[in-house]
Design an enzyme around this catalytic site. Structure first.
Site, PDB file in Angstrom:
ATOM      1  N   ALA A  36      -5.771   1.846 -43.254  1.00  0.00           N
ATOM      2  CA  ALA A  36      -4.911   2.747 -42.463  1.00  0.00           C
ATOM      3  C   ALA A  36      -5.802   3.573 -41.539  1.00  0.00           C
ATOM      4  CB  ALA A  36      -4.058   3.639 -43.364  1.00  0.00           C
ATOM      5  N   HIS A  38      -7.833   5.466 -38.689  1.00  0.00           N
ATOM      6  CA  HIS A  38      -7.536   6.314 -37.533  1.00  0.00           C
ATOM      7  C   HIS A  38      -8.853   6.656 -36.846  1.00  0.00           C
ATOM      8  CE1 HIS A  38      -8.933   9.442 -40.209  1.00  0.00           C
ATOM      9  NE2 HIS A  38      -7.977   9.149 -41.086  1.00  0.00           N
ATOM     10  N   GLY A  40     -10.700   9.125 -36.975  1.00  0.00           N
ATOM     11  CA  GLY A  40     -11.702   9.711 -37.876  1.00  0.00           C
ATOM     12  C   GLY A  40     -12.553   8.606 -38.495  1.00  0.00           C
ATOM     13  N   HIS A  41     -11.890   7.570 -39.039  1.00  0.00           N
ATOM     14  CA  HIS A  41     -12.647   6.441 -39.606  1.00  0.00           C
ATOM     15  C   HIS A  41     -13.498   5.776 -38.529  1.00  0.00           C
ATOM     16  CE1 HIS A  41      -9.000   6.298 -42.381  1.00  0.00           C
ATOM     17  NE2 HIS A  41      -9.991   6.378 -43.237  1.00  0.00           N
ATOM     18  N   GLU A 152     -16.667  14.262 -43.196  1.00  0.00           N
ATOM     19  CA  GLU A 152     -16.770  15.638 -43.669  1.00  0.00           C
ATOM     20  C   GLU A 152     -15.402  16.227 -44.024  1.00  0.00           C
ATOM     21  OE1 GLU A 152     -18.481  18.661 -40.934  1.00  0.00           O
ATOM     22  OE2 GLU A 152     -20.100  18.580 -42.411  1.00  0.00           O
ATOM     23  N   GLN A 157     -15.984  15.271 -51.624  1.00  0.00           N
ATOM     24  CA  GLN A 157     -16.273  13.860 -51.937  1.00  0.00           C
ATOM     25  C   GLN A 157     -17.677  13.466 -51.484  1.00  0.00           C
ATOM     26  OE1 GLN A 157     -13.468  10.391 -51.398  1.00  0.00           O
ATOM     27  NE2 GLN A 157     -14.521  10.205 -49.467  1.00  0.00           N
ATOM     28  N   MET A 188      -7.545  14.665 -38.795  1.00  0.00           N
ATOM     29  CA  MET A 188      -6.947  13.335 -38.927  1.00  0.00           C
ATOM     30  C   MET A 188      -7.020  12.858 -40.367  1.00  0.00           C
ATOM     31  SD  MET A 188      -7.843  11.246 -35.544  1.00  0.00           S
ATOM     32  CE  MET A 188      -7.492  11.962 -33.946  1.00  0.00           C
ATOM     33  N   ARG A 191      -2.811  10.081 -44.407  1.00  0.00           N
ATOM     34  CA  ARG A 191      -1.576  10.625 -44.994  1.00  0.00           C
ATOM     35  C   ARG A 191      -0.769  11.464 -43.992  1.00  0.00           C
ATOM     36  NH1 ARG A 191      -4.788  11.014 -50.101  1.00  0.00           N
ATOM     37  NH2 ARG A 191      -3.754   9.631 -51.575  1.00  0.00           N
TER      38      ARG A 191
HETATM   39  O1  PAF Z   1     -12.396   8.546 -48.550  1.00  0.00           O
HETATM   40  C1  PAF Z   1     -11.826   7.493 -48.898  1.00  0.00           C
HETATM   41  O2  PAF Z   1     -11.124   6.835 -48.120  1.00  0.00           O
HETATM   42  C2  PAF Z   1     -11.999   7.005 -50.326  1.00  0.00           C
HETATM   43  O3  PAF Z   1     -12.014   8.058 -51.232  1.00  0.00           O
HETATM   44  C3  PAF Z   1     -13.230   6.095 -50.509  1.00  0.00           C
HETATM   45  C4  PAF Z   1     -14.530   6.844 -50.260  1.00  0.00           C
HETATM   46  C5  PAF Z   1     -13.140   4.900 -49.584  1.00  0.00           C
HETATM   47  C6  PAF Z   1     -13.271   5.580 -51.961  1.00  0.00           C
HETATM   48  O4  PAF Z   1     -12.134   4.836 -52.272  1.00  0.00           O
END
Ligand code: PAF
Length: 289
Positions: A36, A38, A40-41, A152, A157, A188, A191
């Site tokens: 999914a 966006h 950001g990714h 970030e 995480q 972004m 969800r």
């Molecule tokens: O940030 C995410 O999308 C998830 O927590 C990750 C790091 C891919 C682990 O499933």
């Protein structure tokens, strides 16, 4: 038409590909995602592309990081769209493992990072960081990249991942990319697609509140003078607050009173059925000479 990306579903095939690149002395970056995708990714993919010769994006909606009452089954999935976005961005490989490849029958190992995983999101989602730490450890060991890139926006995480990599001596450099925001400031997130039109209009208020708090703390106000009022305002705007806290960005120890050193604001709140998280650094005050 966008070219279709090589997609691999098994660890064996992934390792063969990585070995071929290594044999050619190429460096490898990994961008773990749940799809999914966006902007950001995609900004993390840009960082990966700059820092290494080859970029692998993993797409795996990890059941272990969702509680039974959470949105695992409805989590947005769109392989075609993700594939097109990654092709355009210049990814070398998508690793999209089947469930059994990550969690074979009788899978019984888990990675848990004490301390850092307990506060903030870990307090309200106790299953979450164990699931993340376990799957990220697996993905890192499966691909053995030179670097791995995380956002970030999920600040806690990335801190937990840095710690597990250090503690378990996994030979990878963790790189963190900045939060990418919509024009109105909303961070972004995959969800955000759940937000109703009314909630989407209210959602940027979370970031505005963080900016406001950050400016007040930087000007010398105390957390006690600023946070309770900000919480009341968010509640009045329809947010149900999970946490709104100031912490040391290196160890997530809460900071109370006047800010005298490094500090970061962390917020999680629900709007309708959508949980939003965000964070922002508090600028350090200049010392009077
Ligand atoms: O940030 C995410 O999308 C998830 O927590 C990750 C790091 C891919 C682990 O499933």
């Amino acid at each position: 038409m966008v070219a279709s990306l090589p997609k691999i579903r098994t660890v064996r095939a992934l390792r063969a590909r990585v070995k071929a690149w290594r044999d050619d002395s190429e460096t490898i970056a990994l961008v773990p995602t749940m799809g999914a995708l966006h902007q950001g990714h995609l900004s993390l993919v840009d960082i990966a592309n700059k820092k290494a010769d080859r970029t692998i994006v993993t797409i795996f909606v990890n059941p272990a990081q969702f509680a039974p009452n959470e949105d695992f089954s409805s989590y947005p999935r769109d392989e075609k769209r993700d594939n097109a976005a990654l092709s355009e961005r210049g990814t070398d490989l998508v690793f999209s493992p089947n469930h059994a490849e990550i969690y074979p029958p009788d899978f019984s190992t888990s990675v848990s990072v004490g301390g850092l995983s307990e506060g903030l999101c870990g307090a309200s989602r106790p299953h979450f960081f164990g699931g993340v730490a376990t799957v990220v450890t697996k993905l890192l060991l499966q691909a053995l990249p030179d670097i791995a890139v995380f956002g970030e926006k999920d600040y806690q995480q990335q801190l937990i991942i840095r710690r597990l990599v250090r503690d378990l001596n996994i030979p990878v450099k963790i790189v963190t990319g900045p939060i990418i925001r919509e024009a109105d400031g909303l961070a972004m997130s995959s969800r955000n697609a759940y937000l109703s039109a009314k909630d989407r209009a209210a959602a940027p208020r979370l970031y505005q509140t963080l900016r406001d708090i950050s400016a007040k703390l930087a000007s010398g106000k105390t957390t006690g003078q600023v946070l309770p009022r900000a919480k009341r305002q968010l509640k009045a705007a329809g947010f149900e607050i999970d946490y709104l806290e100031v912490m040391d960005p290196d160890n997530l120890i809460p900071i109370k009173g006047r800010i005298t050193g490094k500090a970061r604001l962390f917020a999680a709140a629900t709007l309708g059925a959508t949980r939003l998280i965000d964070n922002l650094a508090v600028p350090q005050r200049r010392r009077a000479r």
